[in-house]
Design an enzyme around this catalytic site. Sequence first.
Site, PDB file in Angstrom:
ATOM      1  N   LEU A 116       1.197   7.121 -12.399  1.00 55.99           N
ATOM      2  CA  LEU A 116       1.172   7.402 -11.028  1.00 55.99           C
ATOM      3  C   LEU A 116       0.592   9.145 -11.201  1.00 55.99           C
ATOM      4  O   LEU A 116      -0.505   8.994 -10.404  1.00 55.99           O
ATOM      5  CB  LEU A 116       2.317   7.108  -9.946  1.00 55.99           C
ATOM      6  CG  LEU A 116       2.294   5.983 -10.147  1.00 55.99           C
ATOM      7  CD1 LEU A 116       3.309   5.509  -9.371  1.00 55.99           C
ATOM      8  CD2 LEU A 116       1.828   4.475  -9.480  1.00 55.99           C
ATOM      9  N   ALA A 164      -3.254   8.604 -12.287  1.00 55.88           N
ATOM     10  CA  ALA A 164      -3.828   8.140 -11.114  1.00 55.88           C
ATOM     11  C   ALA A 164      -3.933   9.401  -9.697  1.00 55.88           C
ATOM     12  O   ALA A 164      -4.976   9.366  -8.950  1.00 55.88           O
ATOM     13  CB  ALA A 164      -3.628   6.787 -10.560  1.00 55.88           C
ATOM     14  N   ARG A 165      -2.750   9.916  -9.311  1.00 51.78           N
ATOM     15  CA  ARG A 165      -2.998  10.306  -8.421  1.00 51.78           C
ATOM     16  C   ARG A 165      -4.308  11.874  -8.253  1.00 51.78           C
ATOM     17  O   ARG A 165      -4.356  12.007  -7.736  1.00 51.78           O
ATOM     18  CB  ARG A 165      -1.787  11.624  -8.068  1.00 51.78           C
ATOM     19  CG  ARG A 165      -0.411  10.577  -7.542  1.00 51.78           C
ATOM     20  CD  ARG A 165       0.505  11.264  -7.608  1.00 51.78           C
ATOM     21  NE  ARG A 165       1.670   9.797  -7.368  1.00 51.78           N
ATOM     22  CZ  ARG A 165       2.831   9.732  -7.487  1.00 51.78           C
ATOM     23  NH1 ARG A 165       3.299  10.949  -8.715  1.00 51.78           N
ATOM     24  NH2 ARG A 165       3.566   8.640  -7.235  1.00 51.78           N
ATOM     25  N   GLU A 209       0.112   5.918  -4.157  1.00 54.06           N
ATOM     26  CA  GLU A 209       0.307   6.557  -5.544  1.00 54.06           C
ATOM     27  C   GLU A 209       1.132   7.659  -4.596  1.00 54.06           C
ATOM     28  O   GLU A 209       1.296   8.720  -5.237  1.00 54.06           O
ATOM     29  CB  GLU A 209      -1.025   7.115  -5.674  1.00 54.06           C
ATOM     30  CG  GLU A 209      -2.138   5.937  -5.682  1.00 54.06           C
ATOM     31  CD  GLU A 209      -2.053   5.367  -7.595  1.00 54.06           C
ATOM     32  OE1 GLU A 209      -0.852   5.481  -8.070  1.00 54.06           O
ATOM     33  OE2 GLU A 209      -2.314   4.228  -7.420  1.00 54.06           O
ATOM     34  N   TRP A 222       1.490  -5.545  -3.110  1.00 51.25           N
ATOM     35  CA  TRP A 222      -0.191  -4.756  -3.017  1.00 51.25           C
ATOM     36  C   TRP A 222       0.029  -4.460  -4.628  1.00 51.25           C
ATOM     37  O   TRP A 222      -0.730  -2.548  -4.803  1.00 51.25           O
ATOM     38  CB  TRP A 222       0.355  -2.725  -2.570  1.00 51.25           C
ATOM     39  CG  TRP A 222       1.168  -3.243  -0.921  1.00 51.25           C
ATOM     40  CD1 TRP A 222       2.699  -3.472  -0.632  1.00 51.25           C
ATOM     41  CD2 TRP A 222       0.551  -4.055   0.007  1.00 51.25           C
ATOM     42  NE1 TRP A 222       3.026  -3.638   0.315  1.00 51.25           N
ATOM     43  CE2 TRP A 222       1.704  -4.509   1.021  1.00 51.25           C
ATOM     44  CE3 TRP A 222      -0.445  -4.330   0.406  1.00 51.25           C
ATOM     45  CZ2 TRP A 222       1.535  -5.368   2.295  1.00 51.25           C
ATOM     46  CZ3 TRP A 222      -1.061  -5.142   1.650  1.00 51.25           C
ATOM     47  CH2 TRP A 222       0.558  -4.813   2.900  1.00 51.25           C
ATOM     48  N   PRO A 262       7.564  -6.239  -2.797  1.00 54.77           N
ATOM     49  CA  PRO A 262       8.027  -5.854  -1.140  1.00 54.77           C
ATOM     50  C   PRO A 262       8.611  -5.219  -0.496  1.00 54.77           C
ATOM     51  O   PRO A 262       8.933  -4.428   0.377  1.00 54.77           O
ATOM     52  CB  PRO A 262       8.635  -7.388  -1.062  1.00 54.77           C
ATOM     53  CG  PRO A 262       8.302  -7.903  -2.295  1.00 54.77           C
ATOM     54  CD  PRO A 262       8.534  -7.249  -3.218  1.00 54.77           C
TER      55      PRO A 262
END
Lengths: 394, 259
Positions: free
Chosen positions: A243, A246-247, A368, A166, A138
């Site tokens: 990440l 993923a990007r 990301e 998220w 958070p």
Amino acid sequence: MFIRRDIDLYSVDALLTDEQRMVRDTTRAWVRDRVMPSIEDWAWHERFPTELIAEMGDLDLLGAPYSDFDLPGLDSIGYGLINQELERADSGIRSFVSVQTSLVMYPILQWGSEEQKKRWILELGKGRAIGCFALTEPDFGSNPGGMRTRARRDGKDWILNGEKMWITNGGIADIAVVWARTDDGVRAFLVEKGAKGFSTVDQTGKYSLRVSVTSQLVFEDCRVPASALLPGTSGLKNALACLNQARYGIAWGALGSAMATFEAALDYAGARVQFGGKPIAAHQMVQEKLAWMFDEIIKGQLLAFRMAQLKDQKKLRHEAVSMAKRNNVRVARECARLAREIHGANGIVNEYPIMRHMMNLETVNTYEGTHDIHTLVLGAFLTGYPAFEPPGSS
Amino acid sequence: MNCIVCVTSVPDTASVIKIGADGNQIDEGGIKWILSPHDEYALEEALKITEAQGGEVTVVTYGPARAEAVLRDCLARGAHQAVHVIGGEETLGDSFKIAQTLAAILKDREYGLILVGVQSVGTDNSQVGQMLAELLDLPHVAGITSLEVGEGTLNASREVEGGKEIYESPLPALLTCQKGLNEPRYAALKGIMAAKRKPVEKIEPSDIGIDEGAGAAYRLRSLSLPPEKGEGTLLQGEDDPAGAAGNLVKLLREEAKAI
């Protein structure tokens, strides 16, 4: 790359091998038949189609770039094209595949034990198990290094405490890759659904990525065995490496969204008649918008291709991935806005895909690594000065 | 049981068709070529039969070099091997010549079933399958929507006006397949990667005694696109339905000459 082949001005299609073309076309055909007929309905009712997960597994869309455990071992262009075709439909569908592939299977393959790989890789690849990646908290989004989630040893076990937010797939995941601070730095743990002290709450009220489950994960004295630790993880750099994978997929996926809104706008402009019986496509200001979208999409495609070549040659720097993610998502976001303008009032209703893409891309722009953070990554690359923390803040 | 599937490479049904400069061919620029959709049913059925009963699926096409892509598509979906007779540009649409070429390839092969699409999208003559069956002296059923294959026989049904015909036939046999028979599968990515290692046998028509330039049974003189639709006429009838109906009848009689 476009559905309309007659507008492939730079012959980008000719850059593909036959296999890459087949990978693209089979994904596109599945999306056309299985996703497109219902996508607006799922988005409207905020529903992720879990019934499609097994089909994605059967098509080998999950974990496609890896070759361990009899996975397909696609090259980087092939994997990029999968992302492109999925996001041509919806960013939420692509997000599911990105998370499963780059953020769950990747760290298990990279840093997992043999037992962990045997337990999970095939299950995740076939879509019989769903994974999620729990890094963001958070209070720690762009600055994950500040995370509060902690894992402390208790005998041979680990006790996890903290909150993650998220988290795509969180509420439907069988396995969570949870990043937590330990006495030896940030490490990752595989926490199974139903573990005592582990609970999830799905985020509701999203105007974006409505075809995707987003959740909060809570760990309250959650005890996991020693075998839950991903033994190869040794710091935040491991999470950032995930990440980066993923990007890479997002940079390709965003082009799919951009092509979807652009081609919708091109069709609409040719059909919509105003002022003297001519389609609005004959208007200079509409042409300017179409030309901008077209130009930027082709540039984005060439950027993605070069990125893929560098990735296969193992010469891809993370700053180059930041640049492609930043650029291509910006292009997609702007395409959605311009397409909305060309569609006029029709652009706001779900008879057309525009507004759904536009709202999705607000998330894609942020997750990301936000657009702005990637700007600073490039800034640091160019100048040597990392500007993430304001002067005097540390 | 070994199955042969004859397939064709056709323009994607979503393509915008333009007529080429010579007026009797389509402009192939910008066309995406795909496996003819009816052939997908034939391939799927062959894959199902061999998965259940053993045997191999051989796909055969007669077409130009680009047609290899549809063979790879079939191999990616699970066919075991492929045969490519390279040519066919001169004989496009000549069903009898195509059937003769396929018969020349298949006459010495070993198979239990030959499956073909009911027609190829584009030329839509719906003749090659039946002609091929006659040339190979095989029983055939055209346009099947269900199939059961037993020991040495098959049962197949086809839709007819207002009902269904059920056929029993000895094997080997030839079947033309259409929508309703099954749900064609997608090529899985692993299948796509495996397809490039599967064999594609390349054959020139002259190797099998076919002279593409001789004995044409068919000649395409010219192609034209359907006429552009004119603007419709909208009759407003809310205030005076009877008057509008009268106008409609008048227009149908005098303008459209439909009644």
